[in-house]
Design a protein around this motif. Structure first.
Motif, short mmCIF file in Angstrom:
data_model
loop_
_atom_site.label_atom_id
_atom_site.label_comp_id
_atom_site.label_asym_id
_atom_site.label_seq_id
_atom_site.Cartn_x
_atom_site.Cartn_y
_atom_site.Cartn_z
N THR A 23 -7.67 -13.70 9.68
CA THR A 23 -7.11 -14.67 10.62
C THR A 23 -7.29 -16.09 10.09
N VAL A 24 -8.48 -16.39 9.58
CA VAL A 24 -8.77 -17.72 9.05
C VAL A 24 -7.86 -18.04 7.86
N SER A 25 -7.66 -17.05 6.99
CA SER A 25 -6.78 -17.25 5.85
C SER A 25 -5.36 -17.57 6.29
N LEU A 26 -4.91 -16.87 7.30
CA LEU A 26 -3.56 -17.09 7.83
C LEU A 26 -3.46 -18.48 8.47
N LEU A 27 -4.50 -18.90 9.19
CA LEU A 27 -4.50 -20.22 9.82
C LEU A 27 -4.51 -21.33 8.77
N LYS A 28 -5.23 -21.11 7.68
CA LYS A 28 -5.24 -22.11 6.61
C LYS A 28 -3.85 -22.27 6.01
N LYS A 29 -3.16 -21.16 5.79
CA LYS A 29 -1.80 -21.23 5.26
C LYS A 29 -0.89 -21.99 6.21
N ALA A 30 -1.08 -21.76 7.50
CA ALA A 30 -0.25 -22.45 8.50
C ALA A 30 -0.56 -23.96 8.50
N ALA A 31 -1.85 -24.30 8.42
CA ALA A 31 -2.23 -25.71 8.45
C ALA A 31 -1.74 -26.45 7.21
N SER A 52 5.04 -15.04 5.28
CA SER A 52 5.98 -13.93 5.46
C SER A 52 6.34 -13.77 6.93
N VAL A 53 7.34 -12.95 7.17
CA VAL A 53 7.72 -12.66 8.55
C VAL A 53 6.56 -12.02 9.29
N ALA A 54 5.81 -11.16 8.59
CA ALA A 54 4.65 -10.51 9.21
C ALA A 54 3.59 -11.54 9.59
N ASP A 55 3.38 -12.55 8.70
CA ASP A 55 2.41 -13.61 9.00
C ASP A 55 2.81 -14.36 10.26
N LEU A 56 4.07 -14.72 10.36
CA LEU A 56 4.55 -15.47 11.52
C LEU A 56 4.40 -14.65 12.80
N THR A 57 4.63 -13.34 12.67
CA THR A 57 4.49 -12.47 13.83
C THR A 57 3.04 -12.45 14.32
N VAL A 58 2.10 -12.37 13.38
CA VAL A 58 0.69 -12.38 13.73
C VAL A 58 0.31 -13.72 14.38
N LEU A 59 0.83 -14.81 13.82
CA LEU A 59 0.54 -16.13 14.39
C LEU A 59 1.05 -16.25 15.82
N VAL A 79 2.25 -21.71 14.90
CA VAL A 79 3.27 -21.91 13.88
C VAL A 79 3.40 -23.41 13.57
N GLY A 80 3.09 -24.24 14.54
CA GLY A 80 3.14 -25.69 14.35
C GLY A 80 1.81 -26.29 13.97
N LEU A 81 0.89 -25.49 13.44
CA LEU A 81 -0.46 -25.97 13.13
C LEU A 81 -0.46 -27.08 12.08
N ASN A 82 0.53 -27.06 11.17
CA ASN A 82 0.59 -28.10 10.14
C ASN A 82 0.73 -29.49 10.76
N SER A 83 1.46 -29.58 11.87
CA SER A 83 1.61 -30.86 12.56
C SER A 83 0.27 -31.31 13.12
N CYS A 84 -0.49 -30.38 13.68
CA CYS A 84 -1.83 -30.71 14.20
C CYS A 84 -2.72 -31.24 13.07
N TYR A 85 -2.65 -30.57 11.93
CA TYR A 85 -3.47 -30.95 10.78
C TYR A 85 -3.08 -32.33 10.25
N LYS A 86 -1.78 -32.58 10.12
CA LYS A 86 -1.33 -33.87 9.59
C LYS A 86 -1.74 -35.03 10.50
N THR A 87 -1.59 -34.82 11.79
CA THR A 87 -1.96 -35.90 12.72
C THR A 87 -3.48 -36.09 12.77
N ALA A 88 -4.23 -35.03 12.58
CA ALA A 88 -5.69 -35.16 12.50
C ALA A 88 -6.08 -35.96 11.26
N ARG A 89 -5.38 -35.72 10.15
CA ARG A 89 -5.63 -36.47 8.92
C ARG A 89 -5.32 -37.95 9.11
N ALA A 90 -4.25 -38.23 9.83
CA ALA A 90 -3.89 -39.62 10.10
C ALA A 90 -4.94 -40.29 10.98
#
Length: 513
Positions: free
Chosen positions: A143-151, A157-164, A257-268
């Motif tokens: 799960t953590v590996s998948l969350l890191k990829k999202a961030a 993959s489609v399977a990853d997105l389904t799990v997310l 699925v939108g975790l990258n946006s959370c990460y970018k705004t946290a960096r800002a």
């Protein structure tokens, strides 16, 4: 590892015997309760959550096997069972096999036989626990590996997105807390966070690059668990407060699925910690998202102030230049990375002065500040602490330069004093002396004060009034002529200095002769 055990028997004597005759603690068990029938046992299993249940089979209201069957159909977790029965109750044993019961104690219970059976049950529980633990760890790491990829917005993959999406469904909103540590503090800071997050629902620790890690957390505002998540993050920040750690949270999203946006705004948001008054304060993106950093700064004024102070060996001027820069950076909201580059450049310029000095003290200072500068780009620092390094570097260098100048000038101090005694009647100033002897006026003044115990001006006035006393005793010149001959531009100045040293006016002094 100790497992919880529940004892069930309708005979009080049998219950007491099992508790007394068997060394449960030595076998790895802890008795958490006792019951007198299957119905009561069923309730206690739900309340006490035992790992092992040792139960008689022949009991009123609900026998042991009926209780086991009911739990296996309706219970919310797996329980291990050991049944107790007599020789004449073989049918119970045969039925027990259908429910997967592998451990059977015969009445009357023999201590040695019971301990062997319980030891076997313990080993099975231990193996099952370890397998579950490994499975939980593997699942968590996946799960953590998948969350890191999202961030990090890595391909999924489609399977990853389904799990997310499936994971997202457990909460209405998700966010990212970014933790940036000073490099030496990364390992202990991460361990503190891991221990705090480990047993929390919808909270995951994600390792990142550059001495950073993140905490992905979910919440459902209607349930109020956002406050619970924030309380945990606040607890973490409080544990970090003495250390150089920055923390921030991004803008929340409804799906992972939108975790990258959370990460970018946290960096800002985390960049704004640079201007805080203390470390480990959690900076929320919602409170700083509209604040814009400046990336252009005219360094000439700051450079002139710093280098000018270094050339003049003027610590007070250096302090003023650094203080002014701090105020300017704050008012302009300069980007932290730009401020760091400016400070690093200035420190290298200051260290050029050290390179011109010989000896171990200069070498030690160069080694100290070269080591500091090598890690300054990655260091977690508040503006005040960063500028403190610049100020200390300048002060240490000026102190060493002053020591070196004093060492070199000790031989000419007698010559300077002789020059003063030969020219005190003239309009002599410390600036004139500094130009004659090629010494900085501030340093020259300090040098004379240390050598003579009085300032340059006091020395000149003392010499003048000493000669004035001799001239007054001769009574050949007017008071105004004496003042002019001694270099005073006006009589009032002469009168003031004479009275200060002699306690009387020149006329009163002559009347006493």
């Amino acid at each position: 590892m100790r497992f919880k055990v529940l004892l069930i028997d309708d005979e009080p004597g049998a219950l007491e015997g099992m508790q007394l005759w068997i060394d449960w603690e030595r076998l790895g068990f802890e008795i958490v309760g006792t019951c007198g029938n299957g119905a009561e046992g069923l309730r206690s299993i739900g309340e006490l959550n035992p790992d092992l249940v040792v139960t008689d089979v022949n009991m009123p209201l609900m026998d042991g096997l009926e209780m086991i069957e009911s739990w296996q159909k309706n219970g919310d977790r797996k329980i291990s069972f050991v049944i107790v029965s007599g020789y004449s109750e073989f049918d119970y044993a045969r039925r027990a096999m259908r429910y997967g019961i592998a451990h059977y104690l015969l009445k009357p219970i023999e201590q040695d036989e019971a301990e062997k059976e319980l030891q076997a049950a313990y080993q099975e529980l231990l193996q099952e626990y370890e397998e579950q633990h490994i499975s939980q760890i593997a699942s968590y790491e996946e799960t953590v590996s998948l969350l890191k990829k999202a961030a990090m917005e890595e391909p999924q993959s489609v399977a990853d997105l389904t799990v997310l999406e499936r994971l997202s469904a457990s909460r209405e909103a998700w966010n990212f807390c970014l933790v940036q540590c000073d490099p030496p503090l990364y390992a202990p800071s991460r361990e503190t966070a891991a221990s705090l997050v480990r047993n929390q629902d919808a909270m995951y620790l994600v390792d990142l690059e550059m001495h950073c890690f993140g905490i992905v957390y979910g919440y459902t505002p209607a349930r109020g668990d956002e406050n619970e998540a924030w309380a945990i993050l606040t607890q973490l920040s409080q544990s970090y407060s003495p250390y150089r750690v920055f923390m921030s949270t991004g803008a929340g999203e409804t799906s992972l699925v939108g975790l990258n946006s959370c990460y970018k705004t946290a960096r800002a948001a985390i960049l704004h910690n640079f201007y805080d008054s203390g470390y480990a304060e959690i900076k929320k993106y919602e409170s700083v998202g509209n604040h814009v950093f400046q990336y252009h700064y005219d360094q000439i004024r700051l450079m002139d102030g710093i280098i000018g102070a270094m050339n003049l060996l003027d610590i007070s001027g250096l302090e003023d230049a650094v203080s002014s820069a701090v105020q300017s950076f704050r008012e302009m909201a300069m980007a932290p990375e730009i401020v760091k580059k400016i400070v690093i450049h200035l420190m290298y310029k200051i260290m050029e002065y050290l390179q011109g000095l010989d000896g171990e003290p200069a070498s030690s200072l160069l080694e100290k500040y070269n080591s500091l500068l090598s890690g300054l780009s990655d260091a977690v620092l508040l503006l005040e602490d960063l500028m403190g390094y610049l100020l200390h570097c300048g002060k240490d260098t000026i102190d060493l330069m002053l020591q070196e100048q004093m060492r070199r000038s000790q031989g000419i101090i007698q010559e300077i004093n002789e020059y003063i005694r030969g020219h005190y009647r003239e309009a002599l100033t410390i600036k004139m002396l500094s130009e004659i002897f090629y010494l900085h006026p501030v340093y020259l003044g300090q040098l004379l004060l240390r050598k003579n115990g009085i300032s340059f001006n006091e020395l000149v006035h003392n010499l003048r009034i000493e000669e004035a006393v001799a001239l007054l005793q001769q009574n050949r010149l007017k008071n105004s002529e004496i003042a002019e001959q001694l270099g005073y531009s006006n009589y009032g100045q002469f009168l003031k200095q004479f009275e200060k040293r002699m306690g009387v006016s020149p006329n009163e002094f002559k009347n006493r002769i």
